[in-house]
Design a protein around this motif. Structure first.
Motif, PDB file in Angstrom:
ATOM      1  N   GLN A   5       3.570   2.200   9.174  1.00 43.72           N
ATOM      2  CA  GLN A   5       3.462   3.324   8.365  1.00 43.72           C
ATOM      3  C   GLN A   5       2.162   3.828   8.434  1.00 43.72           C
ATOM      4  N   TYR A  13       9.372   6.746   9.419  1.00 39.74           N
ATOM      5  CA  TYR A  13      10.633   7.088   8.485  1.00 39.74           C
ATOM      6  C   TYR A  13      11.648   7.308   9.536  1.00 39.74           C
ATOM      7  N   MET A 266      11.139   6.061   1.165  1.00 36.27           N
ATOM      8  CA  MET A 266       9.553   6.128   1.467  1.00 36.27           C
ATOM      9  C   MET A 266       8.821   5.611   0.393  1.00 36.27           C
TER      10      MET A 266
END
Length: 479
Positions: A5, A13, A266
């Protein structure tokens, strides 16, 4: 996972949702295919909302996908708001159509026309329906689940005798959205009103719930709109009131979409993949035989008994007795975000226990076979609550209250970039002008997410003009 991330959140993602087998790309630009796990998450979201809608007395209906062009011309703001995104059907069966048909971007026009036929008297009100459907908005920039040219959603539409009743329904649906998104998806949200420039096309007032993602950006997670009598006047939704007068109804509309799937990914996901709340996880519990279990059939037999008992209790359970290595299985099920992993091998058989691993916690623990049912019953709700608390703590860390000028905002964004951390959200003062709103967006890319009902503090000075603030608002970059 190949990408963290921190390295690149967007790439993380995209990699996660594909490797977790939630979706694949369609041959049609901007559209995706929902694979079974991805669609099942949506089904559980539907179940949660349907339960609450029906408790409110709201029933489901379905309307055609194709909308005549003339319907849009009845409400000027509405067509102007959607015109750039509309795909049109101009030919059918080899013949040019006399009137173009739009693939619905939303159903206000179609439902408004139907309401004008169905509603005649005050006795017909309130008229309240919901539709689960696909809609089309030809987006130039797309991101699976969050923004696609075709997406799935629910849209509720109601008609009422008075403004007070309609406004009450508008707010009630926003409260339901907040309750489901926070308690079912474990995603904390800010409730508030959108600015005039961000209102739904043709609405008098638009209200929203807004969520913060792990990269600090915002997702508009749901909206509820009070239409006044504008759509009723455009589509002639009139009724005979108790004074024997023909008057226009007050209408509302409200909706959430499959962007909620992107939001929960997310919000909770980590560098190992998905972390799914138990309430919507396609598989809530995975059972894995470990150690030299192939030579001991009683290992799998015991797991089958555990699986059967858990399924009878209503849990969604998978027994993975494939010949993949334990390490491969651990990684695969972590990537898929399964809330609870239960391991059982020869040593556990001897000790009459299982080893359990919660997806959001680092350590394993031993649980006696006799205690497993009660342990699961208590543990899944605890994880659900834990995810919400973790997300709230992250949100709090990325809220900023000390930004009072545009220069301070620009400096804050630059400092966050240099430190490679999210810029997050800022609570600022706003003088209520479109000019200020536009200036913030042009200088920073931040937009006003909403005017919160209960801001944590009040701001007294406008961030751009220095004039007295008339509202305290949240601003952030958004998906």
């Amino acid at each position: 996972m190949d990408i963290s991330q921190r390295e690149d959140f967007s790439k993380w993602y995209l990699q996660t949702i594909q490797q977790a087998d939630l979706m694949s790309y369609s041959p049609v630009r901007g559209c995706i295919i929902f694979k079974p796990d991805g669609y099942e998450i949506w089904e559980h979201i539907q179940e949660a909302f349907n339960k609450r809608f029906k408790e409110e007395g709201i029933r489901n209906a379905y309307f055609p996908m194709l909308i005549p062009e003339s319907f849009f011309s009845k409400e000027k703001e509405h067509i102007e708001g959607f015109s750039p995104e509309l795909p049109w059907v101009t030919e059918a069966a080899g013949e040019i159509l006399e009137e173009r048909l739009a693939l619905r971007p939303t159903s206000e026009t179609m439902i408004g026309t139907a309401f004008s036929d169905w509603i005649q008297s005050y006795r017909d009100l309130p008229y309240e329906i919901n539709q689960w459907a696909n809609v089309f908005r030809w987006e130039k920039k797309t991101l699976p689940f969050l923004r696609t040219s075709e997406f799935l959603w629910q849209e509720g539409h109601t008609a009422h005798q008075s403004a007070e009743e309609a406004k009450e329904r508008t707010q009630r649906m926003l409260d339901i959205y907040q309750e489901v998104v926070e308690n079912v998806l474990s995603v904390p949200v800010y409730e508030g009103e959108k600015t005039p420039s961000e209102r739904f096309a043709g609405a008098m007032n638009t209200y929203s719930i807004e969520a913060m993602m792990k990269d600090g950006k915002a997702v508009q997670a749901g909206t509820s709109h009070y239409m006044g009598t504008k759509f009723a006047e455009a589509f002639d939704i009139r009724f005979l009131n108790e004074a024997n007068e023909h008057v226009y109804a007050h209408t509302t509309s409200w909706g959430v979409s499959t962007r909620l799937i992107g939001s929960l990914i997310m919000t909770h996901g980590d560098d190992q993949g998905l972390v799914l709340p138990p309430s919507v996880a396609p598989t809530q519990i995975v059972l894995l035989p470990v150690g030299p279990w192939q030579k001991k059939p009683e290992i799998v037999e015991q797991l089958q008994l555990i699986a059967q008992e858990l399924k009878e209790s209503g849990y969604r359970v998978t027994l993975d007795d494939s010949d993949n290595t334990p390490g491969f299985k651990f990684n695969e099920w972590e990537l898929k975000g399964v809330p609870l992993r239960i391991e059982f091998g020869p040593r556990d058989m001897k000790n009459q226990q299982v080893m359990v691993k919660w997806r959001d916690l680092a350590d394993k623990e031993a649980v006696k076979l006799a205690d497993l049912s009660s342990y699961v019953a208590e543990g899944l709700p605890k994880m659900q609550k834990r995810l919400l608390e973790t997300a709230r703590a992250y949100r709090k860390e990325n809220e900023h209250y000390d930004i009072d000028t545009l220069q301070q905002l620009e400096d804050h964004i630059e400092a966050a970039k240099e430190q490679d951390i999210p810029a997050g959200w800022a609570l600022i003062g706003w003088d209520g002008s479109d000019e200020t709103e536009a200036a913030i967006k042009e200088a920073t890319g931040f937009t006003i997410r909403n005017i919160p009902y209960n801001p944590p503090m009040k701001k007294s000075v406008d961030i751009v003009s220095g004039k007295p603030a008339v509202q305290t608002v949240w601003i952030a970059r958004a998906y």
